[in-house]
Write a protein that holds these residues in place. Sequence first.
Motif, mmCIF file in Angstrom:
data_model
loop_
_atom_site.group_PDB
_atom_site.id
_atom_site.type_symbol
_atom_site.label_atom_id
_atom_site.label_comp_id
_atom_site.label_asym_id
_atom_site.label_seq_id
_atom_site.Cartn_x
_atom_site.Cartn_y
_atom_site.Cartn_z
ATOM 1 N N ASP A 151 0.653 -1.181 -0.409
ATOM 2 C CA ASP A 151 -0.265 -0.260 0.232
ATOM 3 C C ASP A 151 0.781 0.812 0.002
ATOM 4 O O ASP A 151 2.525 1.279 0.379
ATOM 5 C CB ASP A 151 -1.163 0.428 0.976
ATOM 6 N N ALA A 152 -0.057 2.220 -0.806
ATOM 7 C CA ALA A 152 0.924 3.477 -0.770
ATOM 8 C C ALA A 152 0.222 4.556 0.486
ATOM 9 O O ALA A 152 -0.884 3.923 1.077
ATOM 10 C CB ALA A 152 0.356 4.551 -1.617
ATOM 11 N N PRO A 153 1.368 5.667 1.012
ATOM 12 C CA PRO A 153 0.783 6.182 1.686
ATOM 13 C C PRO A 153 -0.578 6.609 1.898
ATOM 14 O O PRO A 153 -1.203 7.053 0.811
ATOM 15 C CB PRO A 153 1.936 7.187 2.496
ATOM 16 N N GLY A 154 -1.528 6.070 2.911
ATOM 17 C CA GLY A 154 -2.868 7.326 3.155
ATOM 18 C C GLY A 154 -4.268 6.403 1.944
ATOM 19 O O GLY A 154 -5.518 7.014 1.528
ATOM 20 N N GLU A 155 -3.303 6.102 1.617
ATOM 21 C CA GLU A 155 -4.376 4.840 0.315
ATOM 22 C C GLU A 155 -4.770 3.268 0.881
ATOM 23 O O GLU A 155 -5.015 3.046 2.122
ATOM 24 C CB GLU A 155 -3.139 4.225 -0.540
ATOM 25 N N SER A 156 -6.745 3.378 0.175
ATOM 26 C CA SER A 156 -7.568 3.102 1.118
ATOM 27 C C SER A 156 -6.956 1.428 0.103
ATOM 28 O O SER A 156 -7.553 1.449 -1.505
ATOM 29 C CB SER A 156 -8.946 3.317 1.589
ATOM 30 N N THR A 157 -6.872 -0.048 0.553
ATOM 31 C CA THR A 157 -6.945 -0.846 -0.476
ATOM 32 C C THR A 157 -7.468 -2.178 0.452
ATOM 33 O O THR A 157 -7.722 -2.104 2.186
ATOM 34 C CB THR A 157 -5.311 -0.953 -0.158
#
Length: 338
Positions: A151-157
Amino acid sequence: MCGGCCRRQRGPDEKARGRRCGSVFAVLALVASAVVAFLEGTAGGVSYAGEGWFHECAKWDAEGARFLASTFFGGGVAEVRGDGEGGAWGEEQVVMADPDVKGRVALGLAVDAPRRRVLVVYADRPPRFGYAALGAYELGSWRRLFLTRLDAPGESTFADDVAADEDGNAYVTDSMGCKIWKLSPDGEPLGVIKNATFVQRTGPLNNFVGLNGIVYHPNGYLLVVHTSGGDLFKVDPKTGSLSVVDVRGSLKQGDGLELLSPTRLAVAGMPSRLVESSDDWETATVTGRYVGPIHRIGSSATVKDGDVYINHIVGFGLGKKKTHIIARAVFAPLAAAS
């Protein structure tokens, strides 16, 4: 106060209605129990005791002669062994629980037999949707080979399922972001496959669960199912180009996939389906259906000794140990797609 003498007395009509309602509820309860008993009886295959209500994925490890199952709240991998007599394989034994993913859930897993390793997908426990990772572990020793954040920072996954190609590259689906992460055999991120074509229908009901089950085809492409939309995609992992497989029949609620041969695909779900293609997955047809214990929710497929087995995500029981089922699927042929 006059106590009980002032309580309104029920008339004969009300009493009769009450008896009728009680009888209806009793009949409904008996019918529900009978339906559940019937569905449980259709499972066949393997039943075993394990901790927790949910086991997302189970795959057959031919070398180890065992099923390997991801434990949703345990966040690890358990093995299920036994002689299979009567379908009872005893209790699961937890063989791997990575302390660095404590508090996460283990979802999709793949046995990468040529490299003698297991790939395990990790995600946040709902309702959180941020953390996503892939771990690789040696079969036998369970030594960790890598653990890679996706995941990337702040990403919803919501990382869901995984497949490996012939070179050992891994592909992980994101059912929330409708994309595929690609990793090298050593766990190095190689990029993301994301395309607007993955969303064929708008609206929350059609996209509640996006890309989910994934398999690698020996002809060099990926097959990926979109759970809520029911679409099957053919994806070139090198270029990221993709097409929608023209499927005759419904794959809605399709979950885990298992390639049975270059032309046959098992799709776990509600219900589970058998899909076949004669033109290298440009088009395909749903040719069989397996219902089984549908109340337990089919979530992944695997092959043992030539038979298809469907793992069911929901366990049942009142004690700490729940009964889990990996059912042997007998697909009823379909005269026409439905």
